[in-house]
Scaffold this motif. Structure first.
Motif: not given
Length: 349
Positions: A312-317, A303-310, A156-165, A189-193
Motif C-alpha cells: 500500500x505504501x510507496x516511497x518513490x520520490x 494496521x500499518x504493517x498489514x497495509x505495507x504487506x499489501x 511515522x506512518x503509525x503516527x499518521x494512522x493513529x490520527x486518521x483513526x 496513505x492511511x485514509x486511502x487504506x
C-alpha cells in the motif's frame, strides 16, 4: 560500533561506543535504517527539549548524553533471558514507547498517554547506531515481503494512522489534510487504506505538492485558491467530514475550521512553535472540535504493517537514504532547508 551521540544544542558526534548487551526481557537489534524525525531536528537546533539534560528519566534511568533515533527497523541478533515470542534472525520494526503500566491511561490500554512516557532514542540510547537494545514489548515482526528499509517508516506512518483513526471517518467520508510532509503523506496513505477516495491535500510548497501528487493525491495551493470557498462549493456548504493539520501553522488551523462540517473534528498532528490565537467562534457556532493526537499504540503498528504487506505504501520520490557519517550535513541541514522530504540513516556508512 558507530553511533550518533547527542550532547545538546548543535552537538551531535559520530562516535565509537561499545556494543550493548540485552538484559532481562530485552533483545539486541542490528539496525538497518533509522529515520530522522522532526523531533530530532528540534532537539539538535533548539534542545534539549524532550531529552533529559541531567535528571535520568524515571522509566529508563537515562539522561544526556545519549544515542538518538526512534524510527528504525532491523534484525534481532541476541535475545535476553525472559524475552519471549522473538528469536535471533527475526526482522522487526520498533515501537519505541516506554510506559509505566500503572497509570490510568496505561491501564485503559492507552499507553501512548502514559503520565511518565518515554521514548527509545530520546530518553534512552536509540537506533541511530549499528546496534541497539530494546524491551521485547517494543518489537513488531515484519513479514518477509516488507523490505527492512520500509520497516523504518512504520513508526511515522503509525503516527499518521493513529490520527486518521481519531478522525472517525468511513469509506464515504471526505477529508482535508493540511501539510504534505512525511506525516501528511502518511495521513493520505492511511485514509486511502481506510477506503476514502475524496481527499484533498492543502500545501503551499510546490516541491511537496509535486511529491504527493506523484503518488496520486489531489492537492490545493492555498496561495492561489480560497480553500474554504472551494470546499463549500464542492460540498454544497456541508463541509468535509474531517480535517487533519500536519502543517503546524495558524493559517492551517483557521482554514480547516472553516472547512469542516458541524460536529466534525480537526485532528491536530502537529507541534506548534508559536502560540495559537485562532478565534473559536467557528467551533462554538457549529459544534466543531479540535482533537489532539500523540504517537500510536500496537494496534496502529499492526494496521500499518498489514497495509505495507499489501504494497500500500510507496516511497518513490519522497524517501532517501544517507550515511550516518553525514547525518548533520546531508540530514538535518537538508531537511531544515526543505530540500529533502524524508531521510533514512544507514548506520553502517
Amino acid at each position: 560500533m558507530h553511533a550518533a551521540m547527542y550532547y545538546g544544542n548543535h552537538k551531535l558526534e559520530i562516535e565509537d561506543v561499545p556494543e550493548p548487551t540485552p538484559g532481562e526481557g530485552q533483545v539486541k537489534v542490528r539496525v538497518s535504517r533509522n529515520g530522522i524525525c522532526g523531533t530530532d531536528l528540534h532537539e539538535y537546533y533548539d534542545g534539549p527539549i524532550f531529552i533529559p539534560p541531567d535528571q535520568p528519566h524515571p522509566l529508563t534511568g537515562k539522561a544526556m548524553p545519549l544515542i538518538i533515533g526512534h524510527e528504525f527497523s532491523g534484525v534481532v541478533t541476541e535475545v535476553g533471558t525472559g524475552a519471549i515470542n522473538v528469536a535471533e534472525g527475526d526482522r522487526v520494526a520498533i515501537e519505541p514507547i516506554y510506559r509505566c503500566g500503572h497509570c490510568r491511561p496505561c491501564k485503559a490500554g492507552q499507553y501512548n498517554l502514559c503520565t511518565t512516557i518515554g521514548f527509545h532514542g530520546l530518553m534512552s540510547d536509540g537506533g541511530m547506531a549499528e546496534y541497539t537494545v530494546v524491551p521485547v514489548d517494543q518489537i513488531h515482526a515484519l513479514p518477509d515481503d516488507i523490505p527492512l528499509e520500509m520497516g523504518a517508516l512504520v513508526e511515522p506512518m503509525s503516527v499518521a494512522y493513529h490520527a486518521a483513526v481519531l478522525g472517525e471517518v468511513t469509506d464515504q467520508s471526505r477529508a482535508l489534510i493540511y501539510g504534505a510532509g512525511p506525516i501528511g503523506i502518511g495521513l493520505w496513505f492511511a485514509l486511502r487504506g481506510m477506503g476514502l477516495t475524496e481527499i484533498d491535500v492543502v500545501e503551499p510548497s510546490p516541491i511537496r505538492r509535486h511529491s504527493i501528487e506523484a503518488l496520486g493525491a489531489c492537492t490545493l495551493d492555498p496561495t492561489t485558491v480560497d480553500v474554504a470557498e472551494l470546499i463549500a462549493d464542492r460540498t454544497n456548504g456541508d463541509g468535509v467530514d474531517a480535517a487533519f493539520d500536519a502543517a503546524g501553522v495558524a493559517p492551517a488551523i483557521e482554514s480547516a475550521l472553516n472547512c469542516i462540517g458541524e460536529r466534525r473534528p480537526l485532528i491536530s498532528v502537529a507541534i506548534y512553535e508559536k502560540p495559537l490565537t485562532t478565534p473559536l467562534i467557528n467551533l462554538v457556532l457549529r459544534e466543531r472540535r479540535i482533537q489532539g493526537t500523540i504517537c500510536y499504540t500496537g494496534d496502529d503498528y499492526r494496521a500499518v504493517i498489514a497495509l505495507m504487506a499489501k504494497g500500500h505504501y510507496d516511497t518513490t520520490g519522497w524517501v532517501d537514504t544517507i550515511p550516518m557519517s553525514q547525518v548533520v550535513e546531508q540530514g538535518f541541514e537538508e531537511l531544515r532547508a526543505g530540500r529533502k522530504m524524508k531521510l533514512l540513516v544507514d548506520p553502517t556508512s
